[in-house]
Write a protein that holds these residues in place. Sequence first.
Motif, PDB file in Angstrom:
ATOM      1  N   ARG A  93       0.787  -1.234   0.000  1.00  0.00           N
ATOM      2  CA  ARG A  93       0.000   0.000   0.000  1.00  0.00           C
ATOM      3  C   ARG A  93       0.817   1.282   0.000  1.00  0.00           C
ATOM      4  O   ARG A  93       0.284   2.346  -0.321  1.00  0.00           O
ATOM      5  N   PHE A  94       2.082   1.207   0.408  1.00  0.00           N
ATOM      6  CA  PHE A  94       2.869   2.420   0.622  1.00  0.00           C
ATOM      7  C   PHE A  94       4.275   2.309   0.037  1.00  0.00           C
ATOM      8  O   PHE A  94       4.830   1.222  -0.065  1.00  0.00           O
ATOM      9  N   ASP A  95       4.845   3.464  -0.251  1.00  0.00           N
ATOM     10  CA  ASP A  95       6.262   3.563  -0.593  1.00  0.00           C
ATOM     11  C   ASP A  95       7.028   3.404   0.717  1.00  0.00           C
ATOM     12  O   ASP A  95       6.836   4.182   1.650  1.00  0.00           O
ATOM     13  N   ILE A 109       0.027   2.694  10.714  1.00  0.00           N
ATOM     14  CA  ILE A 109      -0.583   3.550   9.704  1.00  0.00           C
ATOM     15  C   ILE A 109      -1.540   4.489  10.425  1.00  0.00           C
ATOM     16  O   ILE A 109      -2.381   4.047  11.209  1.00  0.00           O
ATOM     17  N   CYS A 118      -1.112   7.250   6.150  1.00  0.00           N
ATOM     18  CA  CYS A 118       0.312   7.132   5.859  1.00  0.00           C
ATOM     19  C   CYS A 118       1.018   6.464   7.039  1.00  0.00           C
ATOM     20  O   CYS A 118       0.508   6.437   8.161  1.00  0.00           O
TER      21      CYS A 118
END
Length: 155
Positions: A93-95, A109, A118
């Motif tokens: 879902r995230f970098d 998160i 984030c």
Amino acid sequence: MEQEITLNAHGKQEFPPAHTAEHLLNGMVAGRFGCGRAFSAHIERKKSKLDYHLDRPLSDEEIRQLEADINRIIQEDVEVWMEFVSQDEARKRFDMNRLPDDASDTVRIVHIGDYDECLCVGTHVQHTGQIVGFRISSSSFENGVQRLVFRVDAK
């Protein structure tokens, strides 16, 4: 038996209203202008700044719209809540490039309603109504970097 979650230690003590407002501004700028989240941030009680790589300066109208939309979310008194997932799940879902090499397997998160999510280990308000007001006090653009300086009022 409830599983104990272990996260990495965090050496900073943010001002929760400013840090939460930073999440909102970051998510909004990244979503609207396709530039990703700020590459540099300095969050403080009195004033904070975020720097973005953009190919043009934001117009005064765009900046005022960001400010108005964040103040609307503050007025909505949206819940801020946490989710704990494994790094493997977060990677989908995230970098993860900014995650330290020694980060725990479980990451946190931070969600602000449906407006932003984030990875973050910092401190936040429990709901956006704890931020009384938000304003972008100045902006500048130089060499492809848009800087936004903002201030918050809190209860």
